[in-house]
Scaffold this active site. Structure first.
Site, PDB file in Angstrom:
ATOM      1  CG  HIS A  36       2.546   9.551   4.317  1.00  0.00           C
ATOM      2  ND1 HIS A  36       2.783   8.290   3.857  1.00  0.00           N
ATOM      3  CD2 HIS A  36       3.213  10.394   3.477  1.00  0.00           C
ATOM      4  CE1 HIS A  36       3.564   8.351   2.769  1.00  0.00           C
ATOM      5  NE2 HIS A  36       3.829   9.624   2.524  1.00  0.00           N
ATOM      6  CG  ASP A  52       2.347  10.434  -2.933  1.00  0.00           C
ATOM      7  OD1 ASP A  52       2.233  11.669  -2.889  1.00  0.00           O
ATOM      8  OD2 ASP A  52       3.320   9.814  -2.435  1.00  0.00           O
ATOM      9  CG  HIS A  79       6.228   8.800  -0.500  1.00  0.00           C
ATOM     10  ND1 HIS A  79       6.131  10.030  -1.108  1.00  0.00           N
ATOM     11  CD2 HIS A  79       7.536   8.626  -0.177  1.00  0.00           C
ATOM     12  CE1 HIS A  79       7.339  10.586  -1.149  1.00  0.00           C
ATOM     13  NE2 HIS A  79       8.211   9.754  -0.597  1.00  0.00           N
ATOM     14  CG  ASP A 100       5.284  11.999  -4.568  1.00  0.00           C
ATOM     15  OD1 ASP A 100       4.463  11.279  -5.165  1.00  0.00           O
ATOM     16  OD2 ASP A 100       5.313  12.111  -3.323  1.00  0.00           O
TER      17      ASP A 100
END
Ligand code: X5A
Ligand code: ZN
Length: 646
Positions: A149, A188, A190, A281
């Site tokens: 991120h 991931d 996200h 995740d």
């Protein structure tokens, strides 16, 4: 319907050199007062412990972390950001650190953050360099803080430096390594917004990210992760996003994306090396992700990538917040890298209809750049989708309303499937929110009487004497109240050893009350949702928790009958939930063995056994620190329970 898939590589045993990197110094980055947080040091400890106990690290080359040099970090981040991260842990920032963190999006900072951030970035560089040089075939860097991120001038989403982006630039800039084309796979849950921006106009890097998006409602909650974001200028076509419309995506959905997007494109791109932003995740059981990828799924995803870049693959940990899920997923990936056995397993479901819709949209968007995506997917293929779940009609009022709503949806054409899909979520996930509003007293009589030990079941972690790490509950709020009470039950110790405490007996409560005996119990006021997570951990079960072990019906039942056996965890030693009455209108529950086990203890089939010193000390600490008994009284209380015949 069961689609079974297997894959194997060469015939001989592992001759592959696989690197693994772990360094405890990356655990020094944590929340300022160590308050609970999903991105905590136990994540990498849990993975490392698991790989060690499975004998994996022993078959790998173990590397230690190195701090990244600023010049490499500056290839991705701006000078002001690097200055901030370098200095943020120094004393001069002590008074400002928390305020700075609170002005960032989902970031905490402490004295250990700078060092950990430099180590995480440097470690991915280190393993990538060795794989590029051919000293290793592949490697896994177990790093934190995560990176994907982090943007040019911004730490966000638990990420300080963009570890994978930094290592990618390192490889491309060290010309003599001969790495000119890199595929980054970001699995991931996200979107890897920071990595996407770093290589937005760069055709040397093909960035691929599959993530929950929900039309911009899932973190980081904007349009960056949309499938229309394909890169720009010379980089156009070298950015591929696969944005899930909903949660619950699992192996079948991910494998469909691999088979119909990533793998064909990887073939055409022909990378010199692959870097994986390997967050776990999207794993089944993750508290943030809400997806369902199994260890078999991860193994298969990775296995399919091993055919490219001559197997030169680096995995760098990103997110992943269920300690058990991330450990099992990482283990499955390491077995693939070591290539010692065939990946076997099966996916029980078909992809969602929404998955086929997204795959078609991505192919349509990118077919001008990748000819392999040009063909329409056969109707026969995309008609294989997750079946509409049966609606369970119960007498419960709230569900009856849902059914009404659903039936209305059915008569509206086209919306039918979406409504049905959404029903599935409420069936499998909403039990948590339902049970999170109901309080119970969990009455403890063993090591859990010591609060720090009990908190391991809530926050995750382990205390002295424990040989196993707890995964914690999804809801990490501490107990609302703690209360001690005496009950007319018999405490005793049995079994020869346990996984958590090693040699020695552990505490049991005779499920029936006997007026001559007394037991001291420490009552924690927790939610019924947390109680389910505690039950799960007490019984070391493999139950997947898609539905509760102990729900409101069970609660009614136990109040009526006094005790209830839980079939789903019947192999566990504490699968019998016993009702001990009410305290201020809140039911008191405990868990112990059942009456048939008592018979086995009495007959000697299972030994009665005094507790180990460590374990007994924990109980004594609980009773003393809880203000119940003096140390001498506590010691003799335990001793009596350990020696009196049943
Ligand atoms: C690396 C990672 C998640 C951030 C979620 C913030 N970040 N709500 O998984
Ligand atoms: Zn994530």
């Amino acid at each position: 319907m069961e689609a079974v898939e297997t894959a194997s590589r060469s015939t001989s045993r592992s001759l592959r050199r696989v690197g693994i990197l772990y360094d405890e110094r990356m655990c020094r980055h944590h929340t300022p007062d160590d308050e609970p947080h999903p991105e905590n040091p136990n994540r990498i400890r849990a993975i490392w412990n698991k790989l060690q106990s499975a004998g994996i690290s022993q078959r790998c080359e173990v590397l230690s972390a190195k701090e990244a040099e600023d010049k490499y970090i500056l290839s991705v981040h701006g000078k002001s950001h690097v200055d901030l991260i370098r200095n943020i842990s120094s004393q001069q920032y002590n008074s400002r650190r928390n305020r700075i963190a609170s002005n960032l999006n989902s970031i905490y900072l402490n004295e250990g953050s700078s060092e950990a951030a430099y180590l995480a970035a440097g470690s991915v560089i280190e393993v990538a360099k060795r794989v590029a040089k051919g000293e290793l075939d592949s490697a896994f860097a177990i790093v934190r803080p995560p990176g994907h991120h982090a943007e040019h001038d911004e730490a966000m989403g638990f990420c300080l430096y963009n570890n994978v982006a930094i290592a990618t630039n390192f490889l491309l800039n060290e010309k003599e390594l001969g790495i000119n084309k890199i595929l980054i796979v970001d699995w991931d849950v996200h979107h890897g917004n920071g990595t996407q921006k770093t290589f937005w106009k760069d055709p040397r890097v093909l960035f691929f990210s599959v993530h929950r998006h929900e039309f911009g409602n899932f973190y980081p909650s904007n349009d960056d992760g949309d499938y229309t974001m394909i890169g720009e200028g010379p980089g156009a076509g070298y950015n591929i996003n696969v944005p899930w419309e909903n949660g619950r995506c699992g192996d079948a959905d991910y494998l469909a994306v691999w088979d119909h997007i990533l793998i064909p494109v990887a073939k055409q791109f022909n990378p010199d090396m692959i870097l994986i932003s390997a967050g776990f995740d999207a794993a089944v059981g993750d508290p943030l992700g809400g997806c369902r990828v199994t260890p078999y799924g991860y193994a298969m995803l990775l296995r399919k990538l091993m055919d490219f870049a001559r197997g030169k693959i680096v995995l760098a940990l990103e997110g992943g917040y269920n300690l058990t899920s991330i450990s099992n997923s990482a283990l499955a990936c390491m077995e693939v890298l070591l290539d010692e056995k065939t990946v076997t397993g099966s996916t029980e479901a078909y992809p969602f209809e929404s998955t086929w819709r997204v795959i078609r949209a991505v192919r349509q968007e990118l077919k001008a750049f990748w000819s392999v995506l040009a063909d329409e997917l056969p109707t026969k293929l995309i008609s294989q989708k997750a079946p509409i779940p049966k609606i369970l009609i119960s007498s419960c009022d709230s569900e009856a309303e849902d059914v009404e709503e659903l039936l209305q949806g059915v008569i509206r054409p086209l919306s039918t499937l979406r409504v049905d899909e959404d029903r599935r979520e409420s069936a499998s996930v909403s039990w948590r929110s339902d049970l999170s509003n109901i309080d119970i007293w969990y009455a403890t009589f063993g090591s859990n009487m010591w609060k720090p030990r009990f908190l391991c079941y809530i926050e995750g972690g382990q205390v002295d004497g424990m040989q196993k790490l707890c995964s914690g509950s999804m809801d990490k709020r501490p107990p609302k109240e703690i209360l001690w009470k005496i009950f007319p039950h018999r405490l005793f110790f049995g079994r020869e050893s346990t996984r958590t405490w090693g040699l020695g007996g552990v505490a049991f409560l005779h499920p029936e009350s006997k007026n001559k005996d007394i037991v001291h119990m420490c009552l924690y006021r927790i939610t019924l949702e947390q109680f389910n997570d505690v039950l799960h951990q007490e019984n070391i079960s493999s139950y997947d928790m898609s539905s509760p072990l102990f729900d409101l019906t069970s609660l009614d039942c136990v109040k009526e009958k006094g005790s209830i056996n839980l079939e789903a965890v019947k192999k566990g030693w504490y699968h019998n939930v016993v009702y001990l009455g009410m305290e201020r209108d809140i039911p008191i529950l405990t868990m112990t063995c059942d009456l048939s086990d008592i018979e086995n203890f009495k007959s000697g089939k299972v030994p009665l056994h005094a507790p180990s010193e460590d374990y007994a000390n924990t109980l004594v600490k609980g009773l003393v620190e809880g203000g119940q008994l003096s140390e001498e009284e506590a010691v003799s209380y335990i001793k009596e329970a350990a020696t009196k015949p049943l």
